[in-house]
Design a protein around this motif. Structure first.
Motif, PDB file in Angstrom:
ATOM      1  N   ARG A  94       7.758  17.681 -82.031  1.00  8.64           N
ATOM      2  CA  ARG A  94       8.891  17.145 -81.297  1.00  8.64           C
ATOM      3  C   ARG A  94       9.302  18.202 -80.274  1.00  8.64           C
ATOM      4  O   ARG A  94       9.459  19.381 -80.614  1.00  8.64           O
ATOM      5  CB  ARG A  94      10.050  16.852 -82.257  1.00  8.64           C
ATOM      6  N   ALA A  95       9.458  17.813 -79.023  1.00 12.56           N
ATOM      7  CA  ALA A  95       9.825  18.757 -77.960  1.00 12.56           C
ATOM      8  C   ALA A  95      11.318  19.040 -78.007  1.00 12.56           C
ATOM      9  O   ALA A  95      12.133  18.119 -78.040  1.00 12.56           O
ATOM     10  CB  ALA A  95       9.430  18.192 -76.600  1.00 12.56           C
ATOM     11  N   GLU A  96      11.659  20.303 -78.005  1.00 13.02           N
ATOM     12  CA  GLU A  96      13.038  20.772 -77.858  1.00 13.02           C
ATOM     13  C   GLU A  96      13.090  21.482 -76.515  1.00 13.02           C
ATOM     14  O   GLU A  96      12.310  22.415 -76.271  1.00 13.02           O
ATOM     15  CB  GLU A  96      13.419  21.716 -79.001  1.00 13.02           C
ATOM     16  N   LEU A  97      13.968  21.074 -75.625  1.00 15.13           N
ATOM     17  CA  LEU A  97      13.948  21.519 -74.238  1.00 15.13           C
ATOM     18  C   LEU A  97      14.856  22.716 -73.973  1.00 15.13           C
ATOM     19  O   LEU A  97      15.983  22.776 -74.458  1.00 15.13           O
ATOM     20  CB  LEU A  97      14.360  20.369 -73.325  1.00 15.13           C
ATOM     21  N   MET A 136      18.276  28.828 -76.060  1.00 21.37           N
ATOM     22  CA  MET A 136      18.852  27.596 -76.585  1.00 21.37           C
ATOM     23  C   MET A 136      17.938  26.428 -76.210  1.00 21.37           C
ATOM     24  O   MET A 136      17.497  26.318 -75.071  1.00 21.37           O
ATOM     25  CB  MET A 136      20.243  27.404 -75.993  1.00 21.37           C
ATOM     26  N   THR A 137      17.666  25.568 -77.173  1.00 18.74           N
ATOM     27  CA  THR A 137      16.883  24.362 -76.916  1.00 18.74           C
ATOM     28  C   THR A 137      17.646  23.154 -77.453  1.00 18.74           C
ATOM     29  O   THR A 137      18.458  23.277 -78.366  1.00 18.74           O
ATOM     30  CB  THR A 137      15.490  24.417 -77.584  1.00 18.74           C
ATOM     31  N   VAL A 138      17.363  21.998 -76.849  1.00 22.34           N
ATOM     32  CA  VAL A 138      18.003  20.751 -77.280  1.00 22.34           C
ATOM     33  C   VAL A 138      16.973  19.630 -77.289  1.00 22.34           C
ATOM     34  O   VAL A 138      15.936  19.704 -76.636  1.00 22.34           O
ATOM     35  CB  VAL A 138      19.188  20.369 -76.364  1.00 22.34           C
ATOM     36  N   SER A 139      17.295  18.574 -78.010  1.00 25.17           N
ATOM     37  CA  SER A 139      16.431  17.397 -78.066  1.00 25.17           C
ATOM     38  C   SER A 139      16.449  16.657 -76.738  1.00 25.17           C
ATOM     39  O   SER A 139      17.328  16.864 -75.898  1.00 25.17           O
ATOM     40  CB  SER A 139      16.915  16.459 -79.176  1.00 25.17           C
ATOM     41  N   TRP A 140      15.495  15.745 -76.571  1.00 21.80           N
ATOM     42  CA  TRP A 140      15.501  14.886 -75.390  1.00 21.80           C
ATOM     43  C   TRP A 140      16.802  14.086 -75.349  1.00 21.80           C
ATOM     44  O   TRP A 140      17.399  13.898 -74.289  1.00 21.80           O
ATOM     45  CB  TRP A 140      14.285  13.951 -75.385  1.00 21.80           C
ATOM     46  N   ALA A 141      17.259  13.625 -76.500  1.00 25.17           N
ATOM     47  CA  ALA A 141      18.497  12.834 -76.558  1.00 25.17           C
ATOM     48  C   ALA A 141      19.683  13.637 -76.037  1.00 25.17           C
ATOM     49  O   ALA A 141      20.521  13.106 -75.298  1.00 25.17           O
ATOM     50  CB  ALA A 141      18.752  12.358 -77.991  1.00 25.17           C
ATOM     51  N   ALA A 142      19.767  14.912 -76.393  1.00 22.21           N
ATOM     52  CA  ALA A 142      20.865  15.760 -75.923  1.00 22.21           C
ATOM     53  C   ALA A 142      20.766  15.987 -74.415  1.00 22.21           C
ATOM     54  O   ALA A 142      21.784  15.992 -73.712  1.00 22.21           O
ATOM     55  CB  ALA A 142      20.874  17.094 -76.669  1.00 22.21           C
ATOM     56  N   PHE A 143      19.537  16.174 -73.917  1.00 21.15           N
ATOM     57  CA  PHE A 143      19.330  16.296 -72.474  1.00 21.15           C
ATOM     58  C   PHE A 143      19.796  15.022 -71.781  1.00 21.15           C
ATOM     59  O   PHE A 143      20.542  15.060 -70.797  1.00 21.15           O
ATOM     60  CB  PHE A 143      17.856  16.600 -72.178  1.00 21.15           C
ATOM     61  N   HIS A 144      19.390  13.876 -72.305  1.00 24.05           N
ATOM     62  CA  HIS A 144      19.764  12.597 -71.713  1.00 24.05           C
ATOM     63  C   HIS A 144      21.277  12.395 -71.739  1.00 24.05           C
ATOM     64  O   HIS A 144      21.863  11.886 -70.777  1.00 24.05           O
ATOM     65  CB  HIS A 144      19.052  11.441 -72.421  1.00 24.05           C
ATOM     66  N   ALA A 145      21.929  12.794 -72.816  1.00 24.23           N
ATOM     67  CA  ALA A 145      23.385  12.664 -72.910  1.00 24.23           C
ATOM     68  C   ALA A 145      24.078  13.534 -71.864  1.00 24.23           C
ATOM     69  O   ALA A 145      25.090  13.138 -71.293  1.00 24.23           O
ATOM     70  CB  ALA A 145      23.867  13.031 -74.311  1.00 24.23           C
ATOM     71  N   ALA A 146      23.505  14.709 -71.601  1.00 26.38           N
ATOM     72  CA  ALA A 146      24.110  15.639 -70.643  1.00 26.38           C
ATOM     73  C   ALA A 146      23.888  15.210 -69.199  1.00 26.38           C
ATOM     74  O   ALA A 146      24.779  15.353 -68.360  1.00 26.38           O
ATOM     75  CB  ALA A 146      23.556  17.046 -70.859  1.00 26.38           C
ATOM     76  N   GLU A 147      22.701  14.712 -68.897  1.00 19.62           N
ATOM     77  CA  GLU A 147      22.331  14.352 -67.515  1.00 19.62           C
ATOM     78  C   GLU A 147      21.509  13.057 -67.526  1.00 19.62           C
ATOM     79  O   GLU A 147      20.301  13.073 -67.279  1.00 19.62           O
ATOM     80  CB  GLU A 147      21.503  15.480 -66.870  1.00 19.62           C
ATOM     81  N   PRO A 148      22.131  11.909 -67.807  1.00 25.10           N
ATOM     82  CA  PRO A 148      21.367  10.665 -67.984  1.00 25.10           C
ATOM     83  C   PRO A 148      20.542  10.241 -66.774  1.00 25.10           C
ATOM     84  O   PRO A 148      19.389   9.827 -66.929  1.00 25.10           O
ATOM     85  CB  PRO A 148      22.432   9.621 -68.328  1.00 25.10           C
ATOM     86  N   GLU A 149      21.085  10.321 -65.582  1.00 21.22           N
ATOM     87  CA  GLU A 149      20.340   9.895 -64.390  1.00 21.22           C
ATOM     88  C   GLU A 149      19.132  10.795 -64.152  1.00 21.22           C
ATOM     89  O   GLU A 149      18.024  10.316 -63.882  1.00 21.22           O
ATOM     90  CB  GLU A 149      21.256   9.904 -63.172  1.00 21.22           C
ATOM     91  N   ASP A 175      14.565   8.404 -78.826  1.00 22.44           N
ATOM     92  CA  ASP A 175      15.317   9.433 -78.110  1.00 22.44           C
ATOM     93  C   ASP A 175      14.607  10.778 -78.118  1.00 22.44           C
ATOM     94  O   ASP A 175      15.253  11.817 -77.995  1.00 22.44           O
ATOM     95  CB  ASP A 175      16.704   9.599 -78.749  1.00 22.44           C
ATOM     96  N   GLU A 176      13.291  10.787 -78.287  1.00 27.17           N
ATOM     97  CA  GLU A 176      12.553  12.042 -78.402  1.00 27.17           C
ATOM     98  C   GLU A 176      11.338  12.059 -77.472  1.00 27.17           C
ATOM     99  O   GLU A 176      10.812  11.020 -77.086  1.00 27.17           O
ATOM    100  CB  GLU A 176      12.052  12.251 -79.838  1.00 27.17           C
ATOM    101  N   LEU A 177      10.895  13.264 -77.162  1.00 27.40           N
ATOM    102  CA  LEU A 177       9.614  13.498 -76.494  1.00 27.40           C
ATOM    103  C   LEU A 177       8.695  14.098 -77.554  1.00 27.40           C
ATOM    104  O   LEU A 177       9.007  15.138 -78.137  1.00 27.40           O
ATOM    105  CB  LEU A 177       9.785  14.456 -75.315  1.00 27.40           C
ATOM    106  N   ARG A 223      10.462  24.492 -76.756  1.00 25.34           N
ATOM    107  CA  ARG A 223       9.797  24.821 -78.009  1.00 25.34           C
ATOM    108  C   ARG A 223       9.312  23.529 -78.658  1.00 25.34           C
ATOM    109  O   ARG A 223      10.009  22.516 -78.637  1.00 25.34           O
ATOM    110  CB  ARG A 223      10.749  25.545 -78.946  1.00 25.34           C
ATOM    111  N   ALA A 224       8.136  23.586 -79.244  1.00 27.83           N
ATOM    112  CA  ALA A 224       7.567  22.443 -79.950  1.00 27.83           C
ATOM    113  C   ALA A 224       7.815  22.635 -81.447  1.00 27.83           C
ATOM    114  O   ALA A 224       7.392  23.632 -82.020  1.00 27.83           O
ATOM    115  CB  ALA A 224       6.074  22.328 -79.660  1.00 27.83           C
TER     116      ALA A 224
END
Length: 169
Positions: free
Chosen positions: A126-129, A1-14, A52-54, A96-97
Motif C-alpha cells: 500500500r502506498a503511503e505518500l 511524514m507519509t499519508v494514505s491516498w485517502a488522506a491526500f485526497h481529503a487534503a487536496e481533492p481536485e 481509497d488506496e494506491l 513509502r510502500a
C-alpha cells in the motif's frame, strides 16, 4: 511524514483527482526503488487505485519487491505516453510502500483484481505518500504543483527566458 491516498485526497481533492486521472491514462508506469548497494532501480509497474488506496502489486520474489521489503522508499512516475505533448503533465508520487501481511486485507484486494483471477502468490504494498508532483507547460511558464503532507499545495511558475520563479501560495 507519509499519508494514505485517502488522506491526500481529503487534503487536496481536485489535485488528487487530476493525479489519479493522469496515472489512469496508461496501464504501465515506472517505479523507482533502492537497490542493496544504494543505487536506484527503475522497473515497470501497474499501479492500482482501488477504493481509497494506491496499491503496488508485484511478482513473488521480484527484485523491486525485495528492494521495498528492505527499504520501503519509492517513487512512481506516470507513463509519459506517446509523442512530446505531455498531455496531462508529468506526474510523480513518492513515499513509502507498506507491505500487506494481513491475510484478510490481502484476500479482499485479490478478490477485486480486474481482468481475471489474481496470481496465487504475489507481493502487495500500500502506498503511503510523502510527496506528489505535477509538472505542466502553460506557455511561457513551466508550472510545478507540489504537495507534501501537512502543507498546502504549492504552485510554482517558472519562465524559461529569464528563469524568474513565481510562486502562488
Amino acid at each position: 511524514m507519509t499519508v494514505s491516498w485517502a488522506a491526500f485526497h481529503a487534503a487536496e481533492p481536485e489535485f488528487a483527482d487530476t493525479v489519479r486521472a493522469r496515472f489512469g491514462a496508461f496501464k504501465h508506469h515506472v517505479l523507482a526503488t533502492i537497490r542493496p548497494d544504494g543505487s536506484p532501480r527503475l522497473t515497470g509497474l501497474e499501479g492500482d487505485f482501488r477504493g481509497d488506496e494506491l496499491w503496488l502489486g508485484m511478482m513473488i520474489g521480484s527484485r523491486k519487491a525485495l528492494d521495498l521489503r528492505r527499504d520501503p522508499r519509492f517513487s512512481m512516475y506516470a507513463n509519459p505516453g506517446t509523442g512530446t505533448g505531455m498531455h496531462g503533465g508529468d506526474v510523480r508520487v513518492s513515499g513509502r510502500a507498506v507491505e500487506v501481511t494481513d491475510a484478510e486485507e490481502f484476500a479482499r484486494y485479490a478478490e477485486g483484481v480486474s481482468g481475471g483471477e489474481a496470481p496465487e502468490r504475489f507481493h502487495l504494498f500500500r502506498a503511503e505518500l510523502s510527496e506528489v508532483v505535477r509538472i505542466t507547460i502553460e506557455d511561457p511558464h513551466i508550472v510545478f504543483q507540489v504537495w507534501h503532507p501537512g502543507h498546502a499545495l504549492r504552485t510554482i511558475r517558472r519562465a524559461d527566458e529569464d528563469s524568474t520563479i513565481h510562486e502562488d501560495l
